[in-house]
Design a protein around this motif. Structure first.
Motif, short mmCIF file in Angstrom:
data_model
loop_
_atom_site.label_atom_id
_atom_site.label_comp_id
_atom_site.label_asym_id
_atom_site.label_seq_id
_atom_site.Cartn_x
_atom_site.Cartn_y
_atom_site.Cartn_z
N PRO A 265 0.81 -1.22 0.00
CA PRO A 265 0.00 0.00 0.00
C PRO A 265 0.85 1.27 0.00
CG PRO A 265 -0.24 -1.21 2.08
CD PRO A 265 0.63 -2.03 1.20
N GLN A 266 1.99 1.21 0.65
CA GLN A 266 2.88 2.37 0.71
C GLN A 266 4.17 2.07 -0.05
OE1 GLN A 266 2.11 5.31 2.12
NE2 GLN A 266 0.09 4.42 2.48
N PRO A 267 4.73 3.06 -0.72
CA PRO A 267 6.00 2.85 -1.39
C PRO A 267 7.12 2.64 -0.37
CG PRO A 267 5.11 5.04 -1.89
CD PRO A 267 4.19 4.39 -0.92
N ILE A 268 8.13 1.87 -0.76
CA ILE A 268 9.28 1.66 0.11
C ILE A 268 10.46 2.48 -0.40
CG2 ILE A 268 8.53 -0.68 0.73
CD1 ILE A 268 10.97 -1.59 -1.10
N SER A 269 11.37 2.81 0.50
CA SER A 269 12.61 3.48 0.10
C SER A 269 13.52 2.44 -0.54
CB SER A 269 13.30 4.09 1.31
OG SER A 269 12.52 5.12 1.85
N LEU A 270 14.11 2.80 -1.66
CA LEU A 270 14.93 1.85 -2.40
C LEU A 270 16.36 1.81 -1.89
CD1 LEU A 270 13.73 2.48 -6.05
CD2 LEU A 270 12.96 0.74 -4.45
N THR A 271 16.92 0.62 -1.92
CA THR A 271 18.35 0.45 -1.70
C THR A 271 19.02 0.57 -3.06
OG1 THR A 271 18.27 -1.94 -2.04
CG2 THR A 271 17.94 -1.14 0.22
N ARG A 272 20.33 0.71 -3.06
CA ARG A 272 21.05 0.76 -4.34
C ARG A 272 20.83 -0.52 -5.13
NH1 ARG A 272 25.85 3.65 -1.38
NH2 ARG A 272 25.51 5.75 -2.15
N ARG A 273 20.87 -1.66 -4.44
CA ARG A 273 20.69 -2.95 -5.13
C ARG A 273 19.31 -3.03 -5.79
NH1 ARG A 273 23.70 -7.30 -4.29
NH2 ARG A 273 24.19 -6.73 -2.15
N ARG A 274 18.27 -2.66 -5.04
CA ARG A 274 16.92 -2.76 -5.61
C ARG A 274 16.75 -1.80 -6.79
NH1 ARG A 274 11.76 -4.94 -3.89
NH2 ARG A 274 12.75 -5.53 -1.94
N LEU A 275 17.26 -0.57 -6.65
CA LEU A 275 17.18 0.39 -7.76
C LEU A 275 17.83 -0.18 -9.01
CD1 LEU A 275 16.60 3.25 -8.93
CD2 LEU A 275 18.89 3.85 -8.16
#
Length: 191
Positions: free
Chosen positions: A106-116
Motif C-alpha cells: 500500500p505504501q512505497p518503500i525506500s529503495l536500496t542501491r541494489r533494488r534500484l
C-alpha cells in the motif's frame, strides 16, 4: 499473473523528489524522438524505415544483442557482495511500491542501491526484448499493411509507429547511460 509479467516496467514508476528520473525516463527520450522524426521529415527524399537496409533493420541489429548484456548486469548487481548495496539510499531515497505476496504494497518503500539497479536492469532487459520483437514484427507485416492501407492512412500510421519505437529506443539508451553512470561512479562514491 499479468501484474507479475509487467513488473519489469515498474522502473518507470519509481518516484523521487529531484525529478531527475522524470527527465532521464521521459523528457530526454521524448525530445530525441521528436528531433529524429523532425529531422527525418526535413531531409529531402523519403527515409527508408521498414526496408532491408532501413532504420529499423539497423536499430534491430544493435538492440537484439542487448538482452544478454542487461541480464548479465542484473545478475552481477543482484549478487554483488557489498553491504552498502543493501542500505537505503542516502538523503531522500527514491521510492517504489513493490509486489509482495502477489499484491502491491500500500505504501512505497525506500529503495536500496541494489533494488534500484535490479529494477533498472530488469526494465532495460524487457525494453530491449520489446524493441526486438516490435522490429521483427513490423518488418514482417509492414509490406502487407502498406498494400492494405491507403496512402493517406499508411503515412500517419508509419509516423506514429516510428515515434513510439524511437521513444522506447531513446528511453532505453538514456536509462542505460544513467545505469552506467550509477554503476561506474555513483555506486562507489561514499555516502
Amino acid at each position: 499473473m499479468i501484474i507479475e509479467l509487467t513488473r519489469p516496467f515498474s522502473y518507470l514508476w519509481i518516484r523521487h523528489s529531484s525529478k531527475r528520473l522524470t527527465v532521464v525516463n521521459w523528457f530526454i527520450p521524448s525530445g530525441c524522438s521528436l528531433a529524429a522524426i523532425f529531422i527525418g521529415w526535413l531531409l529531402p527524399g523519403s527515409i527508408d524505415v521498414f526496408g532491408p537496409t532501413g532504420i529499423l533493420s539497423k536499430i534491430l541489429a544493435f538492440v537484439q544483442s542487448l538482452p544478454g548484456f542487461y541480464i548479465a548486469a542484473l545478475a552481477a548487481v543482484a549478487t554483488f557482495n557489498n553491504p552498502h548495496m543493501d542500505r537505503a539510499m542516502p538523503g531522500e531515497a527514491p521510492t517504489l511500491r513493490i509486489l509482495h505476496n502477489g499484491e502491491l504494497t500500500p505504501q512505497p518503500i525506500s529503495l536500496t542501491r541494489r533494488r534500484l539497479l535490479c529494477v533498472m536492469f530488469a526494465f532495460l532487459t524487457v525494453a530491449s526484448v520489446v524493441l526486438t520483437v516490435m522490429a521483427i514484427g513490423s518488418l514482417t507485416v509492414a509490406p502487407l499493411i502498406k498494400d492494405l492501407l491507403p496512402t493517406q492512412l499508411y503515412a500517419p500510421a508509419k509516423l506514429v509507429f516510428s515515434g513510439l519505437y524511437l521513444l522506447l529506443f531513446f528511453q532505453m539508451l538514456c536509462v542505460t547511460m544513467w545505469g552506467l553512470f550509477y554503476i561506474g561512479e555513483r555506486m562507489l562514491t561514499p555516502d
